[in-house]
Design a protein around this motif. Structure first.
Motif, mmCIF file in Angstrom:
data_model
loop_
_atom_site.group_PDB
_atom_site.id
_atom_site.type_symbol
_atom_site.label_atom_id
_atom_site.label_comp_id
_atom_site.label_asym_id
_atom_site.label_seq_id
_atom_site.Cartn_x
_atom_site.Cartn_y
_atom_site.Cartn_z
ATOM 1 N N LYS A 37 -3.536 -3.476 4.498
ATOM 2 C CA LYS A 37 -3.816 -2.279 5.285
ATOM 3 C C LYS A 37 -4.396 -1.187 4.390
ATOM 4 N N SER A 38 -3.895 -1.063 3.175
ATOM 5 C CA SER A 38 -4.441 -0.063 2.260
ATOM 6 C C SER A 38 -5.860 -0.432 1.834
ATOM 7 N N ASN A 85 -12.536 2.205 4.851
ATOM 8 C CA ASN A 85 -12.835 3.332 5.740
ATOM 9 C C ASN A 85 -13.169 4.583 4.936
ATOM 10 N N ASN A 106 -8.020 0.676 4.609
ATOM 11 C CA ASN A 106 -8.148 2.135 4.549
ATOM 12 C C ASN A 106 -9.131 2.550 3.464
#
Length: 74
Positions: free
Chosen positions: A44-45, A51, A48
């Protein structure tokens, strides 16, 4: 426009691919590292981080676009 239509064709084909697959490619790269296997939180990091890269890309394009008239005028 007749001179640069090839550039526009490949640019508009490549940009959606970049938007869709940068975060996934970074996550896959993180999975391939032999030193450690990332957990779900790590993946998930990584997404991110992808993004954040897109956000910086957009901000830098906006800032550079402010200077385009000055560059073209000279």
């Amino acid at each position: 426009m007749k001179q640069i239509w090839w550039v526009k064709l490949f640019t508009w084909y490549g940009l959606p691919l970049m938007w869709q697959f940068l975060s996934l490619a970074a996550a896959k790269y993180a999975l391939m590292q032999p030193a450690r296997r990332p957990t779900r939180l790590d993946l998930k990091s990584v997404k991110n981080w992808g993004n954040l890269c897109f956000a910086m890309f957009s901000v830098s394009c906006f800032v550079i676009s402010i200077f385009i008239p000055t560059i073209v005028k000279n």
